[in-house]
Structures are given as structure tokens and as C-alpha cells.
Design a protein around this motif. Structure first.
Motif, PDB file in Angstrom:
ATOM      1  N   SER A  30     -23.787 -17.459-101.432  1.00 34.66           N
ATOM      2  CA  SER A  30     -25.117 -17.857-101.922  1.00 34.66           C
ATOM      3  C   SER A  30     -26.223 -17.700-100.882  1.00 34.66           C
ATOM      4  CB  SER A  30     -25.072 -19.331-102.354  1.00 34.66           C
ATOM      5  OG  SER A  30     -24.791 -20.138-101.203  1.00 34.66           O
ATOM      6  N   GLY A  31     -25.828 -17.529 -99.617  1.00 36.52           N
ATOM      7  CA  GLY A  31     -26.828 -17.509 -98.555  1.00 36.52           C
ATOM      8  C   GLY A  31     -26.934 -18.853 -97.852  1.00 36.52           C
ATOM      9  N   THR A  32     -26.122 -19.816 -98.268  1.00 35.86           N
ATOM     10  CA  THR A  32     -26.070 -21.097 -97.550  1.00 35.86           C
ATOM     11  C   THR A  32     -25.653 -20.838 -96.106  1.00 35.86           C
ATOM     12  OG1 THR A  32     -25.247 -23.366 -97.602  1.00 35.86           O
ATOM     13  CG2 THR A  32     -23.644 -21.656 -98.130  1.00 35.86           C
ATOM     14  N   ASP A  33     -26.032 -21.742 -95.208  1.00 32.02           N
ATOM     15  CA  ASP A  33     -25.739 -21.507 -93.794  1.00 32.02           C
ATOM     16  C   ASP A  33     -24.320 -21.893 -93.405  1.00 32.02           C
ATOM     17  OD1 ASP A  33     -28.338 -20.533 -93.009  1.00 32.02           O
ATOM     18  OD2 ASP A  33     -29.049 -22.546 -93.475  1.00 32.02           O
ATOM     19  N   ALA A  34     -23.713 -22.783 -94.186  1.00 32.25           N
ATOM     20  CA  ALA A  34     -22.340 -23.205 -93.857  1.00 32.25           C
ATOM     21  C   ALA A  34     -21.762 -23.996 -95.015  1.00 32.25           C
ATOM     22  CB  ALA A  34     -22.331 -24.074 -92.599  1.00 32.25           C
ATOM     23  N   VAL A  35     -20.453 -24.103 -94.985  1.00 30.26           N
ATOM     24  CA  VAL A  35     -19.747 -24.960 -95.938  1.00 30.26           C
ATOM     25  C   VAL A  35     -19.011 -26.021 -95.124  1.00 30.26           C
ATOM     26  CG1 VAL A  35     -17.874 -25.056 -97.616  1.00 30.26           C
ATOM     27  CG2 VAL A  35     -19.474 -23.137 -97.657  1.00 30.26           C
ATOM     28  N   ILE A  36     -19.242 -27.278 -95.518  1.00 32.50           N
ATOM     29  CA  ILE A  36     -18.510 -28.384 -94.888  1.00 32.50           C
ATOM     30  C   ILE A  36     -17.438 -28.839 -95.867  1.00 32.50           C
ATOM     31  CG2 ILE A  36     -18.658 -30.777 -94.061  1.00 32.50           C
ATOM     32  CD1 ILE A  36     -21.575 -30.273 -93.304  1.00 32.50           C
ATOM     33  N   VAL A  37     -16.233 -29.049 -95.356  1.00 32.65           N
ATOM     34  CA  VAL A  37     -15.150 -29.588 -96.171  1.00 32.65           C
ATOM     35  C   VAL A  37     -14.972 -31.051 -95.765  1.00 32.65           C
ATOM     36  CG1 VAL A  37     -12.657 -29.467 -96.604  1.00 32.65           C
ATOM     37  CG2 VAL A  37     -14.004 -27.347 -96.422  1.00 32.65           C
ATOM     38  N   GLY A  38     -15.159 -31.962 -96.730  1.00 34.56           N
ATOM     39  CA  GLY A  38     -15.007 -33.375 -96.374  1.00 34.56           C
ATOM     40  C   GLY A  38     -15.196 -34.302 -97.552  1.00 34.56           C
ATOM     41  N   GLY A  39     -14.610 -35.471 -97.431  1.00 32.11           N
ATOM     42  CA  GLY A  39     -14.732 -36.484 -98.471  1.00 32.11           C
ATOM     43  C   GLY A  39     -14.153 -37.782 -97.944  1.00 32.11           C
ATOM     44  N   THR A  40     -14.349 -38.853 -98.702  1.00 31.88           N
ATOM     45  CA  THR A  40     -13.907 -40.163 -98.224  1.00 31.88           C
ATOM     46  C   THR A  40     -12.454 -40.458 -98.585  1.00 31.88           C
ATOM     47  OG1 THR A  40     -16.160 -41.001 -98.406  1.00 31.88           O
ATOM     48  CG2 THR A  40     -14.410 -42.635 -98.308  1.00 31.88           C
ATOM     49  N   ASP A  41     -12.079 -40.087 -99.806  1.00 31.37           N
ATOM     50  CA  ASP A  41     -10.710 -40.422-100.224  1.00 31.37           C
ATOM     51  C   ASP A  41     -10.004 -39.211-100.838  1.00 31.37           C
ATOM     52  OD1 ASP A  41     -12.181 -40.274-102.502  1.00 31.37           O
ATOM     53  OD2 ASP A  41     -11.513 -42.170-103.358  1.00 31.37           O
ATOM     54  N   GLY A  42      -8.685 -39.292-100.884  1.00 37.38           N
ATOM     55  CA  GLY A  42      -7.896 -38.209-101.476  1.00 37.38           C
ATOM     56  C   GLY A  42      -7.941 -36.928-100.659  1.00 37.38           C
ATOM     57  N   VAL A  43      -8.275 -37.023 -99.382  1.00 31.58           N
ATOM     58  CA  VAL A  43      -8.295 -35.836 -98.524  1.00 31.58           C
ATOM     59  C   VAL A  43      -6.907 -35.705 -97.888  1.00 31.58           C
ATOM     60  CG1 VAL A  43      -9.367 -34.763 -96.503  1.00 31.58           C
ATOM     61  CG2 VAL A  43     -10.767 -36.135 -98.076  1.00 31.58           C
ATOM     62  N   THR A  44      -6.216 -34.621 -98.225  1.00 32.62           N
ATOM     63  CA  THR A  44      -4.844 -34.432 -97.728  1.00 32.62           C
ATOM     64  C   THR A  44      -4.764 -33.087 -97.003  1.00 32.62           C
ATOM     65  OG1 THR A  44      -4.100 -33.226 -99.685  1.00 32.62           O
ATOM     66  CG2 THR A  44      -3.942 -35.651 -99.764  1.00 32.62           C
ATOM     67  N   ILE A  45      -3.699 -32.924 -96.226  1.00 32.34           N
ATOM     68  CA  ILE A  45      -3.529 -31.651 -95.527  1.00 32.34           C
ATOM     69  C   ILE A  45      -3.403 -30.508 -96.539  1.00 32.34           C
ATOM     70  CG2 ILE A  45      -1.024 -31.930 -95.237  1.00 32.34           C
ATOM     71  CD1 ILE A  45      -3.412 -30.287 -92.702  1.00 32.34           C
ATOM     72  N   ASP A  46      -2.788 -30.772 -97.688  1.00 30.95           N
ATOM     73  CA  ASP A  46      -2.612 -29.706 -98.689  1.00 30.95           C
ATOM     74  C   ASP A  46      -3.936 -29.275 -99.303  1.00 30.95           C
ATOM     75  OD1 ASP A  46       0.056 -29.683 -98.225  1.00 30.95           O
ATOM     76  OD2 ASP A  46       0.602 -30.905 -99.961  1.00 30.95           O
ATOM     77  N   ASN A  47      -4.771 -30.253 -99.725  1.00 28.07           N
ATOM     78  CA  ASN A  47      -6.020 -29.810-100.367  1.00 28.07           C
ATOM     79  C   ASN A  47      -7.034 -29.263 -99.349  1.00 28.07           C
ATOM     80  OD1 ASN A  47      -7.101 -32.337 -99.584  1.00 28.07           O
ATOM     81  ND2 ASN A  47      -6.826 -33.248-101.611  1.00 28.07           N
ATOM     82  N   VAL A  48      -6.917 -29.684 -98.087  1.00 32.15           N
ATOM     83  CA  VAL A  48      -7.787 -29.106 -97.050  1.00 32.15           C
ATOM     84  C   VAL A  48      -7.368 -27.663 -96.750  1.00 32.15           C
ATOM     85  CG1 VAL A  48      -8.404 -29.242 -94.591  1.00 32.15           C
ATOM     86  CG2 VAL A  48      -8.487 -31.300 -96.014  1.00 32.15           C
ATOM     87  N   LEU A  49      -6.059 -27.444 -96.601  1.00 31.01           N
ATOM     88  CA  LEU A  49      -5.574 -26.087 -96.315  1.00 31.01           C
ATOM     89  C   LEU A  49      -5.878 -25.132 -97.465  1.00 31.01           C
ATOM     90  CD1 LEU A  49      -2.113 -26.715 -94.593  1.00 31.01           C
ATOM     91  CD2 LEU A  49      -4.153 -25.640 -93.579  1.00 31.01           C
ATOM     92  N   ASP A  50      -5.761 -25.631 -98.684  1.00 27.93           N
ATOM     93  CA  ASP A  50      -6.064 -24.805 -99.852  1.00 27.93           C
ATOM     94  C   ASP A  50      -7.535 -24.346 -99.801  1.00 27.93           C
ATOM     95  OD1 ASP A  50      -5.564 -23.818-102.668  1.00 27.93           O
ATOM     96  OD2 ASP A  50      -7.205 -25.229-103.016  1.00 27.93           O
ATOM     97  N   LEU A  51      -8.439 -25.284 -99.572  1.00 28.47           N
ATOM     98  CA  LEU A  51      -9.866 -24.912 -99.515  1.00 28.47           C
ATOM     99  C   LEU A  51     -10.141 -23.976 -98.341  1.00 28.47           C
ATOM    100  CD1 LEU A  51     -12.221 -27.967-100.252  1.00 28.47           C
ATOM    101  CD2 LEU A  51     -12.141 -25.753-101.409  1.00 28.47           C
ATOM    102  N   LEU A  52      -9.567 -24.294 -97.186  1.00 26.64           N
ATOM    103  CA  LEU A  52      -9.800 -23.463 -95.997  1.00 26.64           C
ATOM    104  C   LEU A  52      -9.398 -22.007 -96.264  1.00 26.64           C
ATOM    105  CD1 LEU A  52     -10.477 -23.077 -92.958  1.00 26.64           C
ATOM    106  CD2 LEU A  52      -8.131 -23.791 -92.454  1.00 26.64           C
TER     107      LEU A  52
END
Ligand SMILES: CC(C)=CCC/C(C)=C/CC/C(C)=C/CC/C(C)=C/CC/C(C)=C/CC/C(C)=C/CC/C(C)=C/COP(=O)(O)OP(=O)(O)O
Ligand SMILES: O=P(O)(O)OC[C@@H](O)CO
Ligand SMILES: [Mg+2]
Length: 233
Positions: A30-52
Motif C-alpha cells: 500500500s505504500g505504508t512505511d512499515a507493518v508492526i505485528v503485535g497484540g495484547t492477547d492470543g499472541v503465540t509463536i505459531d500465529n507470529v511465525l505465520d504472519l512473519l
């Protein structure tokens, strides 16, 4: 640090929410300068690795906002570490951080790790509840946190966080006026390009989160709105 300084618009993706490949591609391109991956709850190694892995198909810079050490992984361009300045619990200001550095101190590359001094102003958001943030602050209270962040703690980022609701542009202006070195992130409740432009007048970096999941087309329009607001500065 230079790369973060240049961020004007960023999208924050929540690993605990789903986004399909087509939308993720449009977001990253989109032209955004960056994407941050983060949240308060339900953040697991699996869903972080999937997004990464899925974000890495594109060239957009990618940051992990560390909220749970169990979901830490190498591979991000930068790591953002929240410190909730207005938390009533030391755990969210220093305690969890101390534990993390005890565990990972030997392998940490400090050049890619940046502290974010959070001031959470929506008492109903998950992060405020988790950290027992004192969100009923006056303007003077907020400005005092800003000054502590910049002058005493010398934090690179001050994050005015309204997660889930649109904040007060007059307060964002006041906060910006108190800052000269520390970068101002604004996040919360941005759902239209007009709102993004209004906050971009004062914030160095505008963060768009929930709108990605709730009004995707509008969320995409915030990128250009922020760009134009910065050109007019
Ligand atoms: C192995 C490896 C790669 C090592 C790299 C080195 C490294 C980066 C080490 C980390 C060092 C360190 C000091 C870590 C800190 C650890 C930690 C857990 C600190 C606490 C963070 C904190 C205060 C969390 C509280 C919650 C918070 C402020 C969340 C912010 C995000 C936010 C508000 C997101 C909005 O989404 P959400 O709240 O989920 O909203 P929804 O309601 O829409 O879901
Ligand atoms: O989800 P929203 O309300 O856009 O907030 C963005 C971000 O500041 C959350 O940490
Ligand atoms: Mg979440």
C-alpha cells in the motif's frame, strides 16, 4: 533508529486476528512505511511465525511489538518493546522486561530493539485492563509522562495509545509541542482518511490497527492521507 524515524504511517497486524492473502498483499504493497505485528492477547509463536512468513514475501519493513516472550522469534527487522508508563503495576514498566533480558540478554542485538513509552488513555481497551493503566489522566499528567519519557528516560518513542477509540487531537498537539527528540506515535480508532490526516498533523507516526479488520478499504486510504498531511506540514 533511522529507519523508524522515517515512519509516518504504519499498519499494526494482530496475530490473534485473521487476514487473507489478498488483503495482506494489498496492505504490504500500500505504500505504508512499515507493518508492526503485535497484540495484547492470543499472541503465540505459531500465529507470529505465520504472519512473519507471509509478510516477508513483500519488501515492507516489519517489526515485532513484544508483548509475550513466548512469541519471540528472530527474523523481524526491528523489535519494539512497550513500557506502560501509566501502569499501576511495576511488572509492565520493568518486571517483564527484566525477566526477558535475563533470558535473552546474551543473544540480544540492542541496535534493533527500541523501547516505546506507552501512555494508555482508553481505560476499556485490553492493554489498559491487563496493565492496570491509570487512564484517567489530565493533560498535565500526560505532559509529565511525555517529559519523563524524553528527558529522564530518553526513550526513542512516546506512544499515545487510545486502542479502539479515536483520541483527542488537541491533546496530541500538546504532546507534540512537548517533544523534540522522542518520536511521537499516535494509535487508536482511526477508521477514515480524514482522521488519519488529522492525527498526522501532530503525530510523527500514525498507527492504524482495527480498521484493517473492520473497514479494510478505508484503512488503505489512510496511507495516502498521512502522506499528504505530512507534505502539507
Ligand atoms: C530470541 C530473540 C529473537 C530475541 C530478540 C531480543 C528481544 C527483542 C528481546 C526482548 C526484550 C524485552 C525487554 C522484552 C519485553 C518483554 C515483555 C513481555 C514486556 C511487556 C510488554 C507490555 C508492557 C505489554 C502490555 C500490553 C501492551 C502494551 C500491548 C500493546 C499492544 C496493543 C495495545 C495492541 C492492540 O491490540 P489489542 O490490544 O490486541 O487489541 P484488540 O482488542 O483489537 O485485540
Ligand atoms: O486498533 P486501533 O484502534 O486502530 O489502534 C491502533 C494501535 O494503536 C493499537 O495498538
Ligand atoms: Mg488483539
Amino acid at each position: 533508529m533511522e529507519e523508524i524515524r522515517a515512519w509516518r504511517h504504519v499498519f499494526k497486524l494482530d496475530p490473534n486476528k485473521s487476514i487473507d492473502d489478498e488483503r495482506l498483499e494489498r496492505l504490504c504493497e500500500s505504500g505504508t512505511d512499515a507493518v508492526i505485528v503485535g497484540g495484547t492477547d492470543g499472541v503465540t509463536i505459531d500465529n507470529v511465525l505465520d504472519l512473519l512468513a507471509r509478510i516477508r514475501r513483500f519488501s515492507v519493513p516489519c517489526a515485532l511489538e513484544v508483548t509475550d516472550v513466548e512469541a519471540l522469534t528472530p527474523g523481524f527487522d526491528v523489535y519494539l518493546v512497550p513500557i506502560v508508563l501509566n501502569s499501576r503495576q511495576a511488572e509492565w514498566i520493568i518486571g517483564r522486561h527484566h525477566e526477558a533480558v535475563k533470558q535473552y540478554g546474551d543473544v540480544m542485538n540492542w541496535d534493533e530493539i527500541f523501547a516505546e513509552g506507552y501512555c494508555i488513555l482508553n481505560p476499556e481497551c485490553k492493554a489498559a485492563k491487563l496493565t492496570e493503566a491509570d487512564a484517567g489522566l489530565s493533560e498535565d499528567d500526560v505532559v509529565a509522562y511525555v517529559r519523563l519519557a524524553q528527558h529522564l528516560y530518553k526513550l526513542p518513542i512516546f506512544y499515545l495509545e487510545y486502542s479502539g477509540i479515536y483520541g483527542d487531537p488537541a491533546l496530541v498537539e500538546k504532546v507534540k509541542q512537548a517533544l523534540s527528540e522522542t518520536q511521537l506515535f499516535y494509535g487508536g480508532g482511526i477508521t477514515t482518511p480524514e482522521q488519519a490526516a488529522e492525527m498526522a498533523r501532530w503525530a510523527d507516526t500514525v498507527v492504524v490497527g482495527n480498521a484493517i479488520y473492520e473497514s479494510f478499504e478505508q484503512a488503505l486510504l489512510t496511507v495516502d492521507a498521512v502522506k499528504r498531511a505530512n507534505e502539507a506540514k
